[in-house]
Write a protein that holds these residues in place. Structure first.
Motif, short mmCIF file in Angstrom:
data_model
loop_
_atom_site.label_atom_id
_atom_site.label_comp_id
_atom_site.label_asym_id
_atom_site.label_seq_id
_atom_site.Cartn_x
_atom_site.Cartn_y
_atom_site.Cartn_z
N TRP A 26 -30.91 37.83 21.48
CA TRP A 26 -29.98 37.47 20.40
C TRP A 26 -29.61 38.71 19.60
O TRP A 26 -28.43 38.97 19.33
CB TRP A 26 -30.66 36.41 19.53
CG TRP A 26 -29.92 35.94 18.34
CD1 TRP A 26 -30.08 36.35 17.06
CD2 TRP A 26 -28.90 34.94 18.30
NE1 TRP A 26 -29.24 35.66 16.23
CE2 TRP A 26 -28.51 34.80 16.97
CE3 TRP A 26 -28.30 34.16 19.28
CZ2 TRP A 26 -27.53 33.90 16.58
CZ3 TRP A 26 -27.32 33.26 18.88
CH2 TRP A 26 -26.94 33.14 17.55
N LEU A 27 -30.61 39.49 19.22
CA LEU A 27 -30.36 40.70 18.42
C LEU A 27 -29.57 41.74 19.21
O LEU A 27 -28.66 42.36 18.66
CB LEU A 27 -31.70 41.31 17.97
CG LEU A 27 -32.34 40.67 16.77
CD1 LEU A 27 -33.73 41.26 16.54
CD2 LEU A 27 -31.49 40.85 15.54
N TYR A 28 -29.95 41.96 20.46
CA TYR A 28 -29.26 42.97 21.26
C TYR A 28 -27.75 42.72 21.29
O TYR A 28 -26.95 43.60 20.99
CB TYR A 28 -29.81 43.03 22.69
CG TYR A 28 -28.98 43.96 23.54
CD1 TYR A 28 -29.18 45.33 23.47
CD2 TYR A 28 -27.96 43.48 24.35
CE1 TYR A 28 -28.38 46.19 24.20
CE2 TYR A 28 -27.16 44.34 25.08
CZ TYR A 28 -27.38 45.70 25.00
OH TYR A 28 -26.58 46.57 25.71
N GLY A 29 -27.36 41.53 21.65
CA GLY A 29 -25.93 41.20 21.75
C GLY A 29 -25.20 41.35 20.43
O GLY A 29 -24.10 41.90 20.37
N ASN A 30 -25.83 40.87 19.36
CA ASN A 30 -25.19 40.97 18.05
C ASN A 30 -25.08 42.41 17.57
O ASN A 30 -24.05 42.81 17.03
CB ASN A 30 -25.95 40.13 17.02
CG ASN A 30 -25.74 38.66 17.23
OD1 ASN A 30 -24.66 38.22 17.60
ND2 ASN A 30 -26.76 37.87 17.01
N LEU A 31 -26.13 43.19 17.75
CA LEU A 31 -26.09 44.58 17.32
C LEU A 31 -25.04 45.38 18.09
O LEU A 31 -24.31 46.19 17.51
CB LEU A 31 -27.48 45.23 17.47
CG LEU A 31 -28.54 44.72 16.49
CD1 LEU A 31 -29.92 45.22 16.90
CD2 LEU A 31 -28.20 45.13 15.07
N MET A 32 -24.95 45.14 19.39
CA MET A 32 -23.91 45.84 20.18
C MET A 32 -22.51 45.42 19.72
O MET A 32 -21.61 46.25 19.61
CB MET A 32 -24.09 45.57 21.67
CG MET A 32 -25.18 46.39 22.31
SD MET A 32 -24.95 48.19 22.12
CE MET A 32 -23.49 48.46 23.12
N ALA A 33 -22.34 44.13 19.46
CA ALA A 33 -21.03 43.65 19.00
C ALA A 33 -20.67 44.28 17.66
O ALA A 33 -19.52 44.71 17.47
CB ALA A 33 -21.04 42.13 18.90
N PHE A 34 -21.62 44.35 16.75
CA PHE A 34 -21.35 45.00 15.46
C PHE A 34 -21.04 46.48 15.63
O PHE A 34 -20.16 47.02 14.96
CB PHE A 34 -22.52 44.82 14.49
CG PHE A 34 -22.57 43.48 13.82
CD1 PHE A 34 -21.46 42.95 13.18
CD2 PHE A 34 -23.73 42.73 13.84
CE1 PHE A 34 -21.51 41.71 12.56
CE2 PHE A 34 -23.79 41.48 13.23
CZ PHE A 34 -22.68 40.97 12.58
N ALA A 35 -21.77 47.16 16.51
CA ALA A 35 -21.51 48.58 16.75
C ALA A 35 -20.08 48.78 17.26
O ALA A 35 -19.36 49.68 16.81
CB ALA A 35 -22.52 49.15 17.75
N ILE A 36 -19.66 47.94 18.19
CA ILE A 36 -18.31 48.01 18.74
C ILE A 36 -17.28 47.70 17.67
O ILE A 36 -16.25 48.38 17.54
CB ILE A 36 -18.20 47.06 19.96
CG1 ILE A 36 -19.02 47.65 21.12
CG2 ILE A 36 -16.75 46.81 20.35
CD1 ILE A 36 -19.33 46.67 22.23
N GLN A 37 -17.58 46.69 16.86
CA GLN A 37 -16.68 46.33 15.76
C GLN A 37 -16.55 47.48 14.76
O GLN A 37 -15.45 47.82 14.32
CB GLN A 37 -17.20 45.08 15.06
CG GLN A 37 -16.33 44.63 13.90
CD GLN A 37 -16.93 43.45 13.17
OE1 GLN A 37 -18.15 43.33 13.07
NE2 GLN A 37 -16.09 42.59 12.64
N TYR A 38 -17.66 48.10 14.38
CA TYR A 38 -17.63 49.19 13.42
C TYR A 38 -16.83 50.38 13.94
O TYR A 38 -16.07 50.99 13.19
CB TYR A 38 -19.05 49.63 13.06
CG TYR A 38 -19.70 48.80 11.98
CD1 TYR A 38 -19.46 47.44 11.85
CD2 TYR A 38 -20.58 49.38 11.09
CE1 TYR A 38 -20.06 46.68 10.86
CE2 TYR A 38 -21.19 48.64 10.08
CZ TYR A 38 -20.92 47.28 9.98
OH TYR A 38 -21.52 46.55 8.99
N LEU A 39 -17.01 50.71 15.21
CA LEU A 39 -16.21 51.81 15.78
C LEU A 39 -14.72 51.47 15.71
O LEU A 39 -13.91 52.32 15.33
CB LEU A 39 -16.62 52.07 17.23
CG LEU A 39 -17.92 52.83 17.43
CD1 LEU A 39 -18.31 52.82 18.91
CD2 LEU A 39 -17.81 54.25 16.92
N SER A 40 -14.38 50.25 16.05
CA SER A 40 -12.98 49.82 16.03
C SER A 40 -12.40 49.90 14.61
O SER A 40 -11.29 50.41 14.41
CB SER A 40 -12.83 48.40 16.57
OG SER A 40 -13.29 48.33 17.90
#
Length: 191
Positions: free
Chosen positions: A65-79
């Protein structure tokens, strides 16, 4: 749409650094998840108590659960960082929200089917979880736990998905760094 939305920082450096930290945390979750899986197999071989094995399954589900959310947030922040750098007024009236796919595509990055599928699942989870904030009554917490169990148990983040997310992160990070480098090397305009 909100009026005069203020994001925590308008510098691409801020968003890039935050994204890197989120990626590091996601990678730690991935590594720990692999360790928990290995140790669970070893425990089964040694006949460890069922209750301990169930606890390791709970940890495994939380790490997924954490892995997927953290990666999604990282991608969102870069965008967000890239888009703010291109246009500082971009989010002045509209908060970026959890429309990760839309933000990535607005950066000019083409997503593959694995990335789209994974990010859609995360976006849907974010939208669902906003309906039941953490501070709500305990039934919401139970419903969230059930939802997490339903969507993480039996559905692990595959190596193929991890590779696709890593590639997306790298593409966006490179785009952010290139954008930052170009702006720093740009000659000053004379008025």
């Amino acid at each position: 749409m909100a009026e005069n939305v203020e994001l925590p920082n308008s510098s691409i450096e801020f968003w890039l650094e935050q994204a890197k930290e989120l990626k590091k945390a996601a990678d730690i979750c991935w590594t720990l998840d692999e360790t928990v899986k290995y140790e669970t197999v070893q425990a089964k071989l040694q006949g460890l108590a069922t209750s301990l094995l169930e606890a390791s399954g709970d940890v495994d589900a939380e790490l997924k659960w954490l892995y997927g959310n953290l990666m999604a947030f990282a991608i969102q922040y870069l965008s967000i960082g890239i888009l703010i750098h291109k246009n500082p007024q971009r989010f002045l009236r509209e908060y970026p929200g959890n429309r990760i796919i839309e933000l990535v595509e607005e950066c000019g990055v083409v997503l593959n089917s694995i990335q789209v599928t994974f990010l859609k699942q995360v976006e849907n989870t974010f939208q669902w979880s906003q309906k039941f904030p953490q501070w709500n009554v305990s039934i919401a917490r139970d419903q969230l736990a059930g939802f997490k169990a339903k969507h993480t148990s039996g559905r692990e983040v595959t190596q193929e998905e991890k590779t696709a997310l890593d590639e997306l992160f790298t593409s966006l990070r490179n785009l952010a760094v290139d954008s930052l480098t170009r702006s720093k090397n740009k000659p000053l305009e004379k008025n």
